[in-house]
Design a protein around this motif. Structure first.
Motif, PDB file in Angstrom:
ATOM      1  N   VAL A 187      -0.799   1.532   0.940  1.00  0.00           N
ATOM      2  CA  VAL A 187      -1.733   0.439   0.310  1.00  0.00           C
ATOM      3  C   VAL A 187      -1.002  -0.110  -0.934  1.00  0.00           C
ATOM      4  O   VAL A 187      -1.088  -1.264  -1.190  1.00  0.00           O
ATOM      5  N   ARG A 188      -0.690   0.663  -1.747  1.00  0.00           N
ATOM      6  CA  ARG A 188      -0.106   0.471  -3.350  1.00  0.00           C
ATOM      7  C   ARG A 188       1.078  -0.259  -2.933  1.00  0.00           C
ATOM      8  O   ARG A 188       1.350  -1.356  -3.667  1.00  0.00           O
ATOM      9  N   LEU A 189       1.920   0.295  -2.086  1.00  0.00           N
ATOM     10  CA  LEU A 189       3.326  -0.441  -1.747  1.00  0.00           C
ATOM     11  C   LEU A 189       2.909  -1.992  -1.215  1.00  0.00           C
ATOM     12  O   LEU A 189       3.644  -2.969  -1.902  1.00  0.00           O
ATOM     13  N   LEU A 190       2.008  -2.115  -0.257  1.00  0.00           N
ATOM     14  CA  LEU A 190       1.876  -3.599   0.423  1.00  0.00           C
ATOM     15  C   LEU A 190       1.095  -4.348  -0.842  1.00  0.00           C
ATOM     16  O   LEU A 190       1.467  -5.645  -1.086  1.00  0.00           O
ATOM     17  N   HIS A 211      -7.170  -7.617  -3.662  1.00  0.00           N
ATOM     18  CA  HIS A 211      -6.241  -7.540  -2.969  1.00  0.00           C
ATOM     19  C   HIS A 211      -5.785  -6.370  -2.322  1.00  0.00           C
ATOM     20  O   HIS A 211      -5.558  -6.188  -1.182  1.00  0.00           O
ATOM     21  N   PRO A 212      -5.710  -5.285  -3.185  1.00  0.00           N
ATOM     22  CA  PRO A 212      -5.765  -3.867  -2.404  1.00  0.00           C
ATOM     23  C   PRO A 212      -6.699  -3.493  -1.156  1.00  0.00           C
ATOM     24  O   PRO A 212      -6.364  -2.981  -0.321  1.00  0.00           O
ATOM     25  N   LYS A 213      -8.056  -4.178  -1.351  1.00  0.00           N
ATOM     26  CA  LYS A 213      -8.805  -3.898  -0.286  1.00  0.00           C
ATOM     27  C   LYS A 213      -8.296  -4.704   0.995  1.00  0.00           C
ATOM     28  O   LYS A 213      -8.595  -3.997   2.038  1.00  0.00           O
ATOM     29  N   LEU A 214      -7.978  -5.765   0.781  1.00  0.00           N
ATOM     30  CA  LEU A 214      -7.428  -6.486   2.052  1.00  0.00           C
ATOM     31  C   LEU A 214      -6.139  -5.844   2.543  1.00  0.00           C
ATOM     32  O   LEU A 214      -6.118  -5.913   3.783  1.00  0.00           O
ATOM     33  N   MET A 215      -5.213  -5.305   1.501  1.00  0.00           N
ATOM     34  CA  MET A 215      -4.068  -4.442   2.574  1.00  0.00           C
ATOM     35  C   MET A 215      -4.503  -3.371   2.954  1.00  0.00           C
ATOM     36  O   MET A 215      -4.244  -2.944   4.015  1.00  0.00           O
ATOM     37  N   ALA A 216      -5.737  -2.588   2.329  1.00  0.00           N
ATOM     38  CA  ALA A 216      -6.237  -1.363   3.006  1.00  0.00           C
ATOM     39  C   ALA A 216      -6.645  -1.753   4.302  1.00  0.00           C
ATOM     40  O   ALA A 216      -6.678  -1.032   5.399  1.00  0.00           O
ATOM     41  N   ASP A 234      11.921   7.377   1.087  1.00  0.00           N
ATOM     42  CA  ASP A 234      11.795   7.231  -0.296  1.00  0.00           C
ATOM     43  C   ASP A 234      10.367   6.523  -0.808  1.00  0.00           C
ATOM     44  O   ASP A 234      10.352   6.407  -2.013  1.00  0.00           O
ATOM     45  N   GLY A 235       9.773   5.896   0.250  1.00  0.00           N
ATOM     46  CA  GLY A 235       8.345   5.321  -0.327  1.00  0.00           C
ATOM     47  C   GLY A 235       8.685   4.183  -0.675  1.00  0.00           C
ATOM     48  O   GLY A 235       7.706   3.415  -1.245  1.00  0.00           O
ATOM     49  N   THR A 236       9.895   3.297  -0.468  1.00  0.00           N
ATOM     50  CA  THR A 236      10.041   2.142  -0.986  1.00  0.00           C
ATOM     51  C   THR A 236       9.892   0.900  -0.116  1.00  0.00           C
ATOM     52  O   THR A 236       9.945  -0.307  -0.630  1.00  0.00           O
ATOM     53  N   ALA A 237       9.584   0.968   0.932  1.00  0.00           N
ATOM     54  CA  ALA A 237       9.369   0.222   1.913  1.00  0.00           C
ATOM     55  C   ALA A 237       8.533   0.438   3.165  1.00  0.00           C
ATOM     56  O   ALA A 237       8.466   1.646   3.404  1.00  0.00           O
ATOM     57  N   CYS A 238       7.795  -0.383   3.683  1.00  0.00           N
ATOM     58  CA  CYS A 238       6.920  -0.015   5.042  1.00  0.00           C
ATOM     59  C   CYS A 238       7.053  -1.345   5.877  1.00  0.00           C
ATOM     60  O   CYS A 238       7.260  -2.578   5.489  1.00  0.00           O
ATOM     61  N   ALA A 239       6.616  -1.096   7.216  1.00  0.00           N
ATOM     62  CA  ALA A 239       6.570  -2.153   8.180  1.00  0.00           C
ATOM     63  C   ALA A 239       5.675  -1.726   8.993  1.00  0.00           C
ATOM     64  O   ALA A 239       5.366  -0.698   9.503  1.00  0.00           O
ATOM     65  N   LEU A 240       4.492  -2.732   9.432  1.00  0.00           N
ATOM     66  CA  LEU A 240       3.377  -2.487  10.170  1.00  0.00           C
ATOM     67  C   LEU A 240       3.715  -3.184  11.404  1.00  0.00           C
ATOM     68  O   LEU A 240       3.700  -4.427  11.620  1.00  0.00           O
ATOM     69  N   TRP A 241       3.645  -2.379  12.638  1.00  0.00           N
ATOM     70  CA  TRP A 241       3.702  -2.998  13.832  1.00  0.00           C
ATOM     71  C   TRP A 241       2.775  -2.741  14.702  1.00  0.00           C
ATOM     72  O   TRP A 241       1.933  -1.463  14.820  1.00  0.00           O
ATOM     73  N   LEU A 242       2.568  -3.800  15.750  1.00  0.00           N
ATOM     74  CA  LEU A 242       1.567  -3.664  16.902  1.00  0.00           C
ATOM     75  C   LEU A 242       2.179  -3.822  18.124  1.00  0.00           C
ATOM     76  O   LEU A 242       2.803  -4.983  18.013  1.00  0.00           O
ATOM     77  N   SER A 243       1.940  -3.147  19.106  1.00  0.00           N
ATOM     78  CA  SER A 243       2.521  -3.245  20.534  1.00  0.00           C
ATOM     79  C   SER A 243       1.469  -4.303  21.074  1.00  0.00           C
ATOM     80  O   SER A 243       0.375  -3.686  21.743  1.00  0.00           O
ATOM     81  N   VAL A 244       1.723  -5.382  21.473  1.00  0.00           N
ATOM     82  CA  VAL A 244       0.710  -6.628  21.938  1.00  0.00           C
ATOM     83  C   VAL A 244       0.971  -6.550  23.478  1.00  0.00           C
ATOM     84  O   VAL A 244       2.048  -6.979  23.907  1.00  0.00           O
ATOM     85  N   PRO A 245      -0.022  -6.443  24.190  1.00  0.00           N
ATOM     86  CA  PRO A 245       0.243  -6.748  25.681  1.00  0.00           C
ATOM     87  C   PRO A 245       0.062  -8.019  25.941  1.00  0.00           C
ATOM     88  O   PRO A 245      -0.543  -8.834  24.931  1.00  0.00           O
ATOM     89  N   ALA A 246       0.342  -8.651  27.028  1.00  0.00           N
ATOM     90  CA  ALA A 246       0.007 -10.092  27.395  1.00  0.00           C
ATOM     91  C   ALA A 246      -1.317 -10.526  27.224  1.00  0.00           C
ATOM     92  O   ALA A 246      -2.212  -9.576  27.681  1.00  0.00           O
ATOM     93  N   HIS A 247      -1.666 -11.486  26.864  1.00  0.00           N
ATOM     94  CA  HIS A 247      -2.971 -12.164  26.881  1.00  0.00           C
ATOM     95  C   HIS A 247      -3.729 -11.461  25.727  1.00  0.00           C
ATOM     96  O   HIS A 247      -4.968 -11.696  25.883  1.00  0.00           O
ATOM     97  N   ALA A 248      -3.269 -10.837  24.777  1.00  0.00           N
ATOM     98  CA  ALA A 248      -4.072 -10.089  23.806  1.00  0.00           C
ATOM     99  C   ALA A 248      -3.814 -10.825  22.520  1.00  0.00           C
ATOM    100  O   ALA A 248      -2.890 -11.435  22.345  1.00  0.00           O
ATOM    101  N   HIS A 249      -4.855 -10.821  21.547  1.00  0.00           N
ATOM    102  CA  HIS A 249      -4.720 -11.481  20.406  1.00  0.00           C
ATOM    103  C   HIS A 249      -5.305 -10.222  19.389  1.00  0.00           C
ATOM    104  O   HIS A 249      -6.221  -9.843  19.008  1.00  0.00           O
ATOM    105  N   PRO A 250      -4.156  -9.613  18.622  1.00  0.00           N
ATOM    106  CA  PRO A 250      -4.420  -8.344  17.829  1.00  0.00           C
ATOM    107  C   PRO A 250      -4.894  -8.723  16.356  1.00  0.00           C
ATOM    108  O   PRO A 250      -4.874  -7.896  15.630  1.00  0.00           O
ATOM    109  N   MET A 261       3.184  -6.930   8.783  1.00  0.00           N
ATOM    110  CA  MET A 261       3.394  -6.968   7.600  1.00  0.00           C
ATOM    111  C   MET A 261       4.743  -6.308   7.378  1.00  0.00           C
ATOM    112  O   MET A 261       4.652  -5.121   7.946  1.00  0.00           O
ATOM    113  N   ILE A 262       5.452  -6.399   6.367  1.00  0.00           N
ATOM    114  CA  ILE A 262       6.515  -5.566   5.883  1.00  0.00           C
ATOM    115  C   ILE A 262       6.435  -5.677   4.281  1.00  0.00           C
ATOM    116  O   ILE A 262       6.487  -6.711   3.842  1.00  0.00           O
ATOM    117  N   GLY A 263       6.529  -4.446   3.739  1.00  0.00           N
ATOM    118  CA  GLY A 263       6.316  -4.524   2.268  1.00  0.00           C
ATOM    119  C   GLY A 263       7.638  -3.740   1.593  1.00  0.00           C
ATOM    120  O   GLY A 263       7.910  -2.706   2.080  1.00  0.00           O
TER     121      GLY A 263
END
Length: 207
Positions: free
Chosen positions: A17-20, A44-49, A66-82, A134-136
């Protein structure tokens, strides 16, 4: 650039959360959602959380060792809105998710809800894909190739498995980065009301 990566979990929540928050404080879209700088610093931190909690529950968070970067991924099936935690395909459900996001983060700020509705509205359906939500990268570590290194391993897997990828770039700088990684603009940019553009981008698997 090779980046040592591990999968984050609940124990990493505060760090991520702090990184984002630090990575997106000066982002054009964050500035549109929270135009007052003091309000942005406080809320803003609440939105990131809220975003992070969705991905911890339903997707995967890649974190540089080293805690300097992160990437948030979702695997989305067909016809889904994540967007906003909902994987149903109904417009009403997407609206409920956006309203719940606003209530949890900043009830008086309609733009929190609006950003959820607008991004859900442009998210493609019909084909399964990996969604880079997101990627931060920590401000002091930006420009060193960490973002590229963090994302590339997932894109390599997408190429091996024949899976597409999708994201929404929130700045011209990030759009240029994603273009170098093989993403292309999907139809047209999203014009936020009285605000900046976002660029929905799609990447076909590459040989």
């Amino acid at each position: 650039m090779g980046v040592a990566v591990r999968t984050a979990d609940e124990r990493d929540r505060e760090l991520v959360v702090r990184l984002l928050d630090e990575a997106f404080q000066d982002d054009p879209v964050s500035g549109w959602v929270f135009p007052d700088p003091a309000q942005r610093r406080a809320t803003h931190p609440k939105l990131m959380a809220a975003f992070l909690d969705v991905v911890l529950a339903e997707g995967r968070v890649d974190l540089a060792e080293d805690g300097t970067a992160c990437a948030l991924w979702l695997s989305v099936p067909a016809h889904a809105h994540p967007e906003n935690g909902g994987e149903g395909d109904g417009e009403a459900e997407q609206g409920d998710d956006a309203a719940q996001l606003r209530e949890a983060v900043d009830p008086e700020n309609e733009r929190v809800e609006l950003i959820g509705r607008l991004t859900a509205g442009i998210h493609p359906s019909g084909r399964a894909h990996e969604y880079l939500w997101m990627i931060g990268v920590a401000p002091d570590s930006q420009g060193q190739g960490l973002g590229t290194g963090l994302v590339q391993s997932v894109l390599d897997r997408c190429d091996r498995e024949g899976v597409a990828a999708y994201l929404q770039a929130s700045s011209a700088r990030s759009r240029a980065l994603y273009e170098r990684l093989g993403f292309a603009l999907l139809e047209r940019p999203l014009d936020l009301p009285d605000g900046p553009q976002m660029w929905p981008m799609w990447r076909e698997p590459q040989a």
